[in-house]
Design a protein around this motif. Structure first.
Motif, short mmCIF file in Angstrom:
data_model
loop_
_atom_site.label_atom_id
_atom_site.label_comp_id
_atom_site.label_asym_id
_atom_site.label_seq_id
_atom_site.Cartn_x
_atom_site.Cartn_y
_atom_site.Cartn_z
N GLN A 255 56.60 57.58 145.68
CA GLN A 255 55.60 58.57 146.07
C GLN A 255 54.24 57.92 146.23
N VAL A 256 53.92 57.02 145.32
CA VAL A 256 52.66 56.29 145.42
C VAL A 256 52.60 55.52 146.74
N GLU A 257 53.69 54.83 147.06
CA GLU A 257 53.71 54.03 148.29
C GLU A 257 53.48 54.89 149.53
N ILE A 258 54.15 56.04 149.59
CA ILE A 258 54.02 56.91 150.77
C ILE A 258 52.63 57.52 150.84
N GLU A 259 52.13 58.03 149.72
CA GLU A 259 50.79 58.63 149.71
C GLU A 259 49.73 57.60 150.08
N ALA A 260 49.83 56.40 149.51
CA ALA A 260 48.86 55.35 149.82
C ALA A 260 48.96 54.93 151.28
N GLY A 261 50.21 54.84 151.78
CA GLY A 261 50.39 54.47 153.18
C GLY A 261 49.82 55.47 154.15
N CYS A 262 49.73 56.75 153.73
CA CYS A 262 49.14 57.79 154.57
C CYS A 262 47.64 57.93 154.34
N GLY A 263 47.07 57.09 153.47
CA GLY A 263 45.64 57.14 153.21
C GLY A 263 45.22 58.21 152.22
N ARG A 264 46.19 58.84 151.55
CA ARG A 264 45.86 59.88 150.57
C ARG A 264 45.71 59.22 149.20
N VAL A 265 44.54 58.64 148.98
CA VAL A 265 44.32 57.80 147.81
C VAL A 265 44.38 58.62 146.53
N GLU A 266 43.79 59.80 146.53
CA GLU A 266 43.73 60.59 145.30
C GLU A 266 45.13 61.03 144.87
N GLN A 267 45.95 61.44 145.85
CA GLN A 267 47.33 61.84 145.52
C GLN A 267 48.12 60.64 145.00
N ALA A 268 47.91 59.47 145.62
CA ALA A 268 48.59 58.26 145.16
C ALA A 268 48.16 57.91 143.74
N ALA A 269 46.86 58.03 143.46
CA ALA A 269 46.35 57.73 142.13
C ALA A 269 46.91 58.71 141.09
N SER A 270 47.10 59.98 141.49
CA SER A 270 47.67 60.96 140.57
C SER A 270 49.10 60.59 140.19
N THR B 234 44.90 50.19 149.05
CA THR B 234 44.25 51.28 149.77
C THR B 234 42.83 51.53 149.27
N ARG B 235 42.65 51.46 147.96
CA ARG B 235 41.37 51.83 147.37
C ARG B 235 40.41 50.64 147.26
N SER B 236 40.88 49.53 146.72
CA SER B 236 40.02 48.36 146.47
C SER B 236 40.85 47.09 146.55
N PRO B 237 41.05 46.55 147.75
CA PRO B 237 41.97 45.42 147.93
C PRO B 237 41.72 44.24 147.01
N CYS B 238 40.48 43.97 146.69
CA CYS B 238 40.18 42.82 145.84
C CYS B 238 40.66 43.02 144.41
N ALA B 239 41.04 44.28 144.08
CA ALA B 239 41.49 44.57 142.72
C ALA B 239 42.98 44.38 142.54
N VAL B 240 43.69 43.92 143.57
CA VAL B 240 45.13 43.72 143.45
C VAL B 240 45.41 42.66 142.38
N ASP B 241 46.31 43.00 141.48
CA ASP B 241 46.68 42.07 140.40
C ASP B 241 47.73 41.10 140.93
N MET B 242 47.28 40.01 141.52
CA MET B 242 48.17 39.05 142.15
C MET B 242 49.08 38.37 141.12
N ILE B 243 48.55 38.12 139.93
CA ILE B 243 49.36 37.44 138.91
C ILE B 243 50.57 38.29 138.54
#
Length: 555
Positions: free
Chosen positions: A315-330, A367-376
């Motif tokens: 659900q997170v992946e689909i919501e984020a892919g559609c640009g619905r950041v708040e729904q993805a975060a929920s 979607t929200r803050s690309p630089c915050a991706v936890d690459m490790i």
């Protein structure tokens, strides 16, 4: 299990627990006795009655024969694959067995341990299931008990990624006239081998083994066997990866009601995620989210945190892919709460939940803050997935890693990682997952094909394959708005004209005898044709054949 009549349910009127009794027929008087158990909460009261004796005091009319009968009834209910009821049944039988001399019940105690192992593996408790299964494989165990215990061991070893132990366990060998439990164990063994082949992206092998499992179910168990949902899901995954998306969907739709009603967590997870992926690939994001919400509710109802975690992550992946950041975060927050829950879940399930959370967190960050991706953490998930033998499961993680590298300015590494995947894909038959990849990854593939980006290594031999992926992606996008029947006019070209005609007559409700009269052939010939078309369509009976043919636009 569905046939048990013993649990604490909620009153329809006020929601308070009420005690439900367990009836059994006394062998001495024939009178119906009902003695309330002190503590066993069973979820799911269904038709039928499993007559298991329970008493808090001594019983002079209870003995070995009655316990043997109760165990046979328990095996019948275990095949319905409901873990909570199965565990409660096992506890009841263990209580009864404790009253008999240990020397007289050695084989029965092995069988009770096998019952418990099945119930625990259905509940996703691998460690406890393995311990019970190993104890069930003692020298006093019957052949049937040993078959079931070995299958449970193999299932646990597969889930843990211990393929050395998995392959070391013997597989069930079918007799000429196997009993039901032996046949079900053989079916699961074949399905597990198919799952390992799928994990390793040996798609053709996976489909052959899963198809053999379905055939075992049809021949020795019957046309309505719940256990064959697992191999059917594997076949659907292979069909999807080979680009036969409509066929994969139809195969699952024909079984989804049974999967939701009473099946394993593995079947439920695979079926719902694949159906959601198919819907999302067609741009039907709302439908995909509904499917995943149903999976989340099913996981809550059946006590399957792994299914809940998977549904939330997608659900997170689909919501984020559609640009619905708040729904993805929920959804991500609900997944975090699930990961933090203190519960009786196995370490492997906790690992899976943590894995889903890391992946979902990366989707939100992209979607929200690309630089915050936890690459490790993302790289660690990739390594852990490969270490457990999940080559196929690692592919979406690689694609996510490519995205993360792109948005964090590490384009060179992103290109090399993607090129490595493109080199592997044609040799193993990886297709639809790459066709359905994200916009960012698609744009990178397009830049490589158009030579706007030139990798360090020579990739000329990869360009035809990469170009084909782009063509198929565009084709799928164009087909998404077409009527279903017009999408794949040759979807079931593998059926002969006679088989097509027979399935059409089945759709009109004709019996084999009536179809024979219509076509001027013997009913036995109709039956033979029907068997062949069932095999080709990977279905169990005429109802599923007609459903699949309808979905494919043949009727």
């Amino acid at each position: 299990m569905n046939d048990v009549v013993a649990y604490e349910s909620l009153s329809k009127s006020d929601g308070t627990p009420r005690s439900v009794v367990i009836p059994r027929l006394s062998s001495r008087t024939g009178a119906l006795r009902a003695i309330s158990p002190p503590h066993l909460p069973l979820d799911g009261l269904a038709a039928g009655a499993l007559q298991i004796a329970w008493s808090s005091g001594p019983r002079i009319d209870f003995g070995f024969a009655e316990l043997r009968l109760d165990i046979e009834r328990a095996w019948q209910t275990v095949t319905h694959l409901d873990c909570r009821d199965a565990l409660a049944i096992t506890e009841l039988i263990e209580h009864l067995a404790s009253r008999l001399p240990a020397t007289a019940t050695k084989a029965l105690r092995c069988e009770i341990a096998a019952l418990r192992a099945v119930a625990l593996v259905l509940q996703d408790d691998e460690a406890a299931a393995l311990a019970a299964a190993l104890s069930a494989r003692g020298p006093d165990a019957s052949a049937r008990t040993a078959h079931v215990a070995s299958t449970v061991c193999r299932s646990v070893y597969w889930r843990l990624g211990d393929l050395e132990s998995f392959h070391a366990m013997e597989r069930v060998k079918l007799d000429d006239r196997p009993g039901r439990m032996q046949a079900v164990s053989a079916l699961f063994d074949l399905a597990l081998d198919a799952a390992v082949a799928l994990d390793q992206m040996r798609f053709s092998t996976a489909r052959l083994l899963a198809g053999h499992a379905l055939e075992v179910g049809r021949r020795f168990v019957g046309t309505h066997v719940l256990a064959d949902a697992f191999p059917a899901c594997i076949i659907a995954q292979v069909l999807y990866e080979q680009g036969q998306v409509d066929e994969a969907e139809a195969l699952l739709v024909a079984r989804i009601a049974n999967i939701r009603q009473c099946c394993t967590v593995e079947s439920a997870l695979r079926a719902h995620v694949l159906l959601a992926n198919i819907a999302a690939s067609r741009g039907q994001h709302g439908r995909a989210l509904v499917i995943l919400s149903e999976a989340e509710a099913l996981g809550e109802r059946r006590g399957w945190p792994r299914l809940r975690a998977a549904s939330l992550a997608y659900q997170v992946e689909i919501e984020a892919g559609c640009g619905r950041v708040e729904q993805a975060a929920s959804c991500l927050q609900r997944l975090a709460e699930l990961a933090a829950e203190e519960g009786a879940v196995s370490s492997n399930v906790r690992f899976e939940i943590a894995r889903f959370y890391t992946i979902a967190q990366a989707h939100v960050a992209l979607t929200r803050s690309p630089c915050a991706v936890d690459m490790i953490s993302l790289r660690q998930v990739h390594r852990d997935t490969l270490w457990r033998g999940g080559l196929y499961a690692a592919v979406p993680v690689v694609l996510l890693l490519v995205e993360a590298l792109l948005v964090t300015g590490q384009r060179g590494e992103a290109v090399e990682v993607l090129v490595g995947l493109l080199r592997l894909a044609p040799s193993v038959g990886l297709h639809q997952t790459l066709v359905d990849c994200s916009v960012r990854v698609t744009e990178l593939i397009e830049a490589i094909v158009q030579q706007r980006i030139v990798p360090d290594s020579d990739i000329r031999e990869l360009l035809p394959y990469a170009s084909m992926l782009l063509v198929h992606r565009q084709r799928d996008a164009n087909e998404a708005n077409e009527p279903f029947a017009a999408r794949r006019p040759n979807a079931s070209a593998g059926l002969s004209e006679r088989e097509r005609l027979i399935v059409a007559l089945m759709g009109r409700g004709l019996s084999n005898k009536q179809i024979g009269a219509e076509l001027g052939i013997a009913p036995e010939t109709v039956k033979s044709h029907a068997k062949h078309l069932y095999t080709k369509l990977s279905v169990r009976n005429r109802t599923e054949a007609v459903t699949l043919a309808t979905r494919l636009g043949l009727l």
